[in-house]
Design a protein around this motif. Structure first.
Motif, PDB file in Angstrom:
ATOM      1  N   SER A  45     -30.983 -46.537  21.690  1.00  0.00           N
ATOM      2  CA  SER A  45     -32.178 -47.342  21.420  1.00  0.00           C
ATOM      3  C   SER A  45     -32.253 -48.534  22.364  1.00  0.00           C
ATOM      4  O   SER A  45     -33.342 -49.006  22.701  1.00  0.00           O
ATOM      5  CB  SER A  45     -32.176 -47.811  19.966  1.00  0.00           C
ATOM      6  OG  SER A  45     -31.019 -48.589  19.688  1.00  0.00           O
ATOM      7  N   LYS A  48     -33.859 -47.242  25.503  1.00  0.00           N
ATOM      8  CA  LYS A  48     -35.283 -47.006  25.247  1.00  0.00           C
ATOM      9  C   LYS A  48     -36.063 -48.314  25.249  1.00  0.00           C
ATOM     10  O   LYS A  48     -37.135 -48.418  25.868  1.00  0.00           O
ATOM     11  CB  LYS A  48     -35.472 -46.286  23.912  1.00  0.00           C
ATOM     12  CG  LYS A  48     -36.926 -45.961  23.582  1.00  0.00           C
ATOM     13  CD  LYS A  48     -37.035 -45.268  22.243  1.00  0.00           C
ATOM     14  CE  LYS A  48     -38.492 -44.866  21.967  1.00  0.00           C
ATOM     15  NZ  LYS A  48     -39.412 -46.024  21.976  1.00  0.00           N
ATOM     16  N   ASN A  49     -35.540 -49.311  24.574  1.00  0.00           N
ATOM     17  CA  ASN A  49     -36.245 -50.598  24.506  1.00  0.00           C
ATOM     18  C   ASN A  49     -36.330 -51.270  25.872  1.00  0.00           C
ATOM     19  O   ASN A  49     -37.348 -51.896  26.209  1.00  0.00           O
ATOM     20  CB  ASN A  49     -35.546 -51.517  23.502  1.00  0.00           C
ATOM     21  CG  ASN A  49     -35.699 -51.031  22.068  1.00  0.00           C
ATOM     22  OD1 ASN A  49     -36.649 -50.313  21.739  1.00  0.00           O
ATOM     23  ND2 ASN A  49     -34.772 -51.414  21.205  1.00  0.00           N
ATOM     24  N   LYS A  50     -35.265 -51.148  26.649  1.00  0.00           N
ATOM     25  CA  LYS A  50     -35.288 -51.754  27.981  1.00  0.00           C
ATOM     26  C   LYS A  50     -36.269 -51.036  28.904  1.00  0.00           C
ATOM     27  O   LYS A  50     -36.912 -51.672  29.753  1.00  0.00           O
ATOM     28  CB  LYS A  50     -33.875 -51.741  28.581  1.00  0.00           C
ATOM     29  CG  LYS A  50     -32.932 -52.755  27.934  1.00  0.00           C
ATOM     30  CD  LYS A  50     -31.585 -52.789  28.643  1.00  0.00           C
ATOM     31  CE  LYS A  50     -30.691 -53.884  28.055  1.00  0.00           C
ATOM     32  NZ  LYS A  50     -29.395 -53.983  28.755  1.00  0.00           N
ATOM     33  N   ASP A  52     -39.032 -49.577  27.830  1.00  0.00           N
ATOM     34  CA  ASP A  52     -40.337 -50.050  27.362  1.00  0.00           C
ATOM     35  C   ASP A  52     -40.657 -51.428  27.942  1.00  0.00           C
ATOM     36  O   ASP A  52     -41.781 -51.689  28.389  1.00  0.00           O
ATOM     37  CB  ASP A  52     -40.356 -50.115  25.830  1.00  0.00           C
ATOM     38  CG  ASP A  52     -40.342 -48.740  25.191  1.00  0.00           C
ATOM     39  OD1 ASP A  52     -40.640 -47.753  25.897  1.00  0.00           O
ATOM     40  OD2 ASP A  52     -40.028 -48.645  23.987  1.00  0.00           O
ATOM     41  N   ASP A  53     -39.666 -52.311  27.964  1.00  0.00           N
ATOM     42  CA  ASP A  53     -39.868 -53.653  28.521  1.00  0.00           C
ATOM     43  C   ASP A  53     -40.179 -53.596  30.016  1.00  0.00           C
ATOM     44  O   ASP A  53     -41.032 -54.340  30.520  1.00  0.00           O
ATOM     45  CB  ASP A  53     -38.629 -54.524  28.282  1.00  0.00           C
ATOM     46  CG  ASP A  53     -38.439 -54.895  26.822  1.00  0.00           C
ATOM     47  OD1 ASP A  53     -39.417 -54.789  26.049  1.00  0.00           O
ATOM     48  OD2 ASP A  53     -37.307 -55.266  26.454  1.00  0.00           O
TER      49      ASP A  53
END
Length: 373
Positions: A45, A48-50, A52-53
């Protein structure tokens, strides 16, 4: 049309009769001892978040790349990443392909010419074999990791000679003697190409860098779909090799470029790889734990990598053993002929940094019971 359908039915019936018929299976909730997600990046996760950023800060104008890189699909973002990855692997340059298959087919179909020679270990990946078949070069294979066999083929070589090996073999998990192969390569004025698909992660920059011989290796293929948890591949080499592939590698020229999302995923995964010491250490500890837990090592192929294989030497035995493990809760798959040579059918177990001690101990206990049954 009837003849074509009859041919298809016959070939499928032959596969079923041989016990080697393949089917697709959806995802499952079993404990993962099957995937190539060695460091857990694909399930991360955090990654994934990085990603998205990263995409939020990117001036995205389209979801797809809209064309090949020689037309509308090239970005400075992609070229900057290629340079960054090449520097990470101590290489002069690199070129991204849409997959490892595309990279190998593009390289080996375009570089060796009529009158040249390609010499491959007999266990190299199918994509290397297919690429070599598309070239007009003379093709030889040598027995797996057999230096005498390699030298015998080198004595027959003509034209430019390319020796092709993997740093970790995908179906055996073992490692060749790269230093000894380099001595032979240099003795016969050949060029060594190393596929590093399964080495990245276990050896952070790959085994070639681990050994410090990157300046002696002509080209390397690295993939992003194993330990890096995303998709795509890259050929590492000189600036001239990169320019050559841009001009002559058909799997690069005649395909739509990767999307911005795919390129961003690769970029962020590489940033995480630089800080992955704990995950790499956990993976190495799990490899040691697994090997120490197998009582009968006579069926266990020699491997210090994340890929561990138990030979069962029969398609049905391998399938039955895999089925029992899956019913126990482990996602372990059988590797059948013709993917591996007949008589070497096996269970292929992939270890990961995220597998727990309890999971590995239970797996080895179950395997020991299966092999003693």
């Amino acid at each position: 049309m009837k003849q074509a359908n009859a041919f298809i039915e016959q070939k499928l019936a032959e596969r079923k009769s041989a016990g080697s018929y393949r089917t697709l299976k959806p995802e499952n909730s079993l404990i993962d001892f099957c995937s190539n997600d060695y460091l857990g990046f694909a399930r991360s996760s955090v990654l994934k978040n990085k990603i998205d950023d990263e995409l939020k800060g990117f001036p995205l104008t389209s979801n797809g790349s809209t064309g090949s890189r020689l037309l509308s699909g090239n970005l400075q973002y992609t070229e900057d990443l290629e340079y960054e990855i090449a520097q990470f692997h101590n290489s002069e340059a690199g070129l991204i392909f849409n997959s490892g298959y595309d990279a190998n087919v593009g390289l080996f179909s375009s570089l060796p010419q009529r009158g040249d020679t390609i010499i491959t270990d007999e266990l190299v990946h199918a994509s290397i074999i297919d690429g070599a078949r598309l070239s007009h070069a003379n093709r030889y294979t040598f027995k797996h990791n057999d230096l005498d066999g390699l030298e015998a083929k080198l004595k027959q070589a003509k034209g430019n000679c390319y020796i092709v090996i993997e740093s970790i073999y995908s179906m055996d998990g073992d490692t060749p003697s790269i230093i000894d192969i380099l001595h032979l390569t240099e003795k016969y004025n050949a060029a060594l190409i190393v596929d590093e698909a399964h080495a990245i992660g276990l050896y952070k920059k790959g085994l070639v860098c681990e050994l410090g011989v990157e300046d002696r290796v002509f080209a390397r293929i690295i993939t992003f779909g194993k330990a890096l948890g995303c998709h795509g591949a890259m050929v590492l080499g000189s600036d001239n090799l990169r320019n050559y592939l841009i001009n002559f590698a058909r799997s690069f020229i005649y395909t739509t470029a990767a999307s911005v999302h795919q390129i961003a995923s690769i970029k962020i995964a590489y940033r995480m790889l630089q800080d992955s010491d704990k995950a790499v250490e956990a993976l190495k500890n799990n490899i040691t734990l697994f090997k120490s837990g197998i009582k009968d090592t006579s069926t266990l192929l020699l491997s210090d990598s994340a890929i561990q294989c138990l030979l069962l030497n029969d398609n049905e035995k391998a399938k039955n053993a895999a089925s029992k493990l899956q019913h126990t809760g482990f996602d372990v798959r059988a590797i059948l002929s013709p993917t591996v040579p007949q008589g070497t059918e096996r269970l292929r177990i992939c270890l990961h940094g995220y597998n727990s001690v309890d999971e590995i101990n239970l797996l080895t206990k179950t395997l020991n019971e299966l092999t003693n049954a």
